[in-house]
Each structure stands twice: as C-alpha cells, then as structure tokens.
Design a protein around this motif. Structure first.
Motif, PDB file in Angstrom:
ATOM      1  N   ARG A  43       0.830  -1.208   0.000  1.00  0.00           N
ATOM      2  CA  ARG A  43       0.000   0.000   0.000  1.00  0.00           C
ATOM      3  C   ARG A  43       0.860   1.250   0.000  1.00  0.00           C
ATOM      4  O   ARG A  43       0.594   2.204  -0.717  1.00  0.00           O
ATOM      5  N   MET A  44       1.906   1.209   0.824  1.00  0.00           N
ATOM      6  CA  MET A  44       2.794   2.356   0.939  1.00  0.00           C
ATOM      7  C   MET A  44       3.490   2.619  -0.397  1.00  0.00           C
ATOM      8  O   MET A  44       3.623   3.770  -0.823  1.00  0.00           O
ATOM      9  N   TYR A  45       3.907   1.555  -1.024  1.00  0.00           N
ATOM     10  CA  TYR A  45       4.599   1.690  -2.304  1.00  0.00           C
ATOM     11  C   TYR A  45       3.692   2.364  -3.330  1.00  0.00           C
ATOM     12  O   TYR A  45       4.088   3.287  -4.026  1.00  0.00           O
ATOM     13  N   HIS A  46       2.459   1.917  -3.408  1.00  0.00           N
ATOM     14  CA  HIS A  46       1.540   2.492  -4.391  1.00  0.00           C
ATOM     15  C   HIS A  46       1.192   3.937  -4.058  1.00  0.00           C
ATOM     16  O   HIS A  46       1.081   4.773  -4.952  1.00  0.00           O
ATOM     17  N   LEU A  47       1.056   4.229  -2.768  1.00  0.00           N
ATOM     18  CA  LEU A  47       0.772   5.606  -2.363  1.00  0.00           C
ATOM     19  C   LEU A  47       1.933   6.527  -2.712  1.00  0.00           C
ATOM     20  O   LEU A  47       1.733   7.613  -3.268  1.00  0.00           O
ATOM     21  N   GLU A  48       3.136   6.083  -2.390  1.00  0.00           N
ATOM     22  CA  GLU A  48       4.311   6.897  -2.669  1.00  0.00           C
ATOM     23  C   GLU A  48       4.456   7.133  -4.164  1.00  0.00           C
ATOM     24  O   GLU A  48       4.811   8.218  -4.607  1.00  0.00           O
ATOM     25  N   LYS A  49       4.148   6.095  -4.918  1.00  0.00           N
ATOM     26  CA  LYS A  49       4.240   6.191  -6.363  1.00  0.00           C
ATOM     27  C   LYS A  49       3.229   7.220  -6.877  1.00  0.00           C
ATOM     28  O   LYS A  49       3.521   8.043  -7.739  1.00  0.00           O
ATOM     29  N   GLU A  50       2.043   7.147  -6.313  1.00  0.00           N
ATOM     30  CA  GLU A  50       0.974   8.073  -6.676  1.00  0.00           C
ATOM     31  C   GLU A  50       1.376   9.512  -6.346  1.00  0.00           C
ATOM     32  O   GLU A  50       1.196  10.421  -7.157  1.00  0.00           O
ATOM     33  N   LEU A  55       3.104  14.800  -8.063  1.00  0.00           N
ATOM     34  CA  LEU A  55       4.052  15.908  -7.913  1.00  0.00           C
ATOM     35  C   LEU A  55       4.706  16.238  -9.243  1.00  0.00           C
ATOM     36  O   LEU A  55       4.894  17.403  -9.581  1.00  0.00           O
ATOM     37  N   THR A  56       5.039  15.215  -9.985  1.00  0.00           N
ATOM     38  CA  THR A  56       5.663  15.427 -11.288  1.00  0.00           C
ATOM     39  C   THR A  56       4.714  16.192 -12.202  1.00  0.00           C
ATOM     40  O   THR A  56       5.107  17.155 -12.866  1.00  0.00           O
ATOM     41  N   PRO A  65       2.925  22.553  -4.934  1.00  0.00           N
ATOM     42  CA  PRO A  65       2.308  21.274  -4.546  1.00  0.00           C
ATOM     43  C   PRO A  65       2.130  21.100  -3.044  1.00  0.00           C
ATOM     44  O   PRO A  65       1.764  20.023  -2.608  1.00  0.00           O
ATOM     45  N   GLU A  66       2.384  22.128  -2.262  1.00  0.00           N
ATOM     46  CA  GLU A  66       2.402  21.945  -0.809  1.00  0.00           C
ATOM     47  C   GLU A  66       1.083  21.414  -0.252  1.00  0.00           C
ATOM     48  O   GLU A  66       1.060  20.526   0.586  1.00  0.00           O
ATOM     49  N   GLU A  67       0.005  21.963  -0.754  1.00  0.00           N
ATOM     50  CA  GLU A  67      -1.303  21.544  -0.277  1.00  0.00           C
ATOM     51  C   GLU A  67      -1.564  20.079  -0.639  1.00  0.00           C
ATOM     52  O   GLU A  67      -2.089  19.301   0.136  1.00  0.00           O
ATOM     53  N   LEU A  68      -1.158  19.753  -1.842  1.00  0.00           N
ATOM     54  CA  LEU A  68      -1.317  18.388  -2.335  1.00  0.00           C
ATOM     55  C   LEU A  68      -0.532  17.407  -1.475  1.00  0.00           C
ATOM     56  O   LEU A  68      -1.043  16.353  -1.089  1.00  0.00           O
ATOM     57  N   VAL A  69       0.693  17.778  -1.163  1.00  0.00           N
ATOM     58  CA  VAL A  69       1.528  16.914  -0.333  1.00  0.00           C
ATOM     59  C   VAL A  69       0.869  16.691   1.022  1.00  0.00           C
ATOM     60  O   VAL A  69       0.786  15.572   1.507  1.00  0.00           O
ATOM     61  N   ALA A  70       0.347  17.758   1.605  1.00  0.00           N
ATOM     62  CA  ALA A  70      -0.309  17.645   2.909  1.00  0.00           C
ATOM     63  C   ALA A  70      -1.494  16.688   2.830  1.00  0.00           C
ATOM     64  O   ALA A  70      -1.683  15.844   3.711  1.00  0.00           O
ATOM     65  N   THR A  71      -2.265  16.798   1.779  1.00  0.00           N
ATOM     66  CA  THR A  71      -3.418  15.918   1.599  1.00  0.00           C
ATOM     67  C   THR A  71      -2.981  14.464   1.513  1.00  0.00           C
ATOM     68  O   THR A  71      -3.533  13.585   2.191  1.00  0.00           O
ATOM     69  N   ILE A  72      -1.987  14.217   0.706  1.00  0.00           N
ATOM     70  CA  ILE A  72      -1.563  12.839   0.492  1.00  0.00           C
ATOM     71  C   ILE A  72      -0.875  12.286   1.732  1.00  0.00           C
ATOM     72  O   ILE A  72      -1.077  11.133   2.096  1.00  0.00           O
ATOM     73  N   LYS A  73      -0.073  13.116   2.388  1.00  0.00           N
ATOM     74  CA  LYS A  73       0.595  12.650   3.612  1.00  0.00           C
ATOM     75  C   LYS A  73      -0.434  12.220   4.661  1.00  0.00           C
ATOM     76  O   LYS A  73      -0.238  11.233   5.361  1.00  0.00           O
ATOM     77  N   SER A  74      -1.529  12.947   4.751  1.00  0.00           N
ATOM     78  CA  SER A  74      -2.531  12.565   5.735  1.00  0.00           C
ATOM     79  C   SER A  74      -3.183  11.246   5.340  1.00  0.00           C
ATOM     80  O   SER A  74      -3.577  10.450   6.187  1.00  0.00           O
TER      81      SER A  74
END
Ligand code: ZN
Length: 80
Positions: A43-50, A55-56, A65-74
């Motif tokens: 799961r972690m691998y797929h999330l990180e990939k996503e 981000l790319t 992308p800061e807001e996006l990162v925060a969303t995904i990190k949560s």
C-alpha cells in the motif's frame, strides 16, 4: 501475507529511494521480496508512487504542490 510491517520505516526509506531512482540493485531485490509478503508496504509503495506521479504532473504545470503533499501525507498516515 503480513498485515503488519515491523520494519515500516526502513521500507518507506527504501521505497522512496527506488522511486527516486537512487536505490542499489541490492535494495531493489530486498524491496521486491518485501512487496510479495508485506501488505502495508505494498500500500505504501503504491501511495508513494501516486504522490510522486502527482508531484511530477504539478511541477510540469508549475504549481505549488504543498497543499497536495499535505493531503496525500494525511492519507498515508491514515494507513499506519
Ligand atoms: Zn515491510
């Protein structure tokens, strides 16, 4: 298949290295074995990939992308 990973921090580090293209062959082999037996790491691998793909795409559009990162990190945190 394991439901809990006892080495999640190491796994995450390895996953990030691999997605950055900086992992050694040894690390790649290790992660491959891991991903066959470790459910949280898959799961972690797929999330990180996503995250990385998003981000790319964002960078191509020159967005912040800061807001996006925060969303995904949560989202990642909700998995652990
Ligand atoms: Zn693992």
């Amino acid at each position: 298949m394991k439901e809990n990973c006892s080495h999640q921090t190491d796994c995450l580090k390895m996953i990030q290295l691999i997605l950055d293209g900086e992992a050694t062959d040894q690390q790649l082999a290790k992660l491959k074995i891991n991903l066959e037996s470790c459910q949280p790491c898959i799961r972690m691998y797929h999330l990180e990939k996503e995250v990385k793909e998003l981000l790319t795409k964002r960078m191509e559009k020159r967005c912040c992308p800061e807001e996006l990162v925060a969303t995904i990190k949560s989202r990642i945190l909700s998995f652990t």
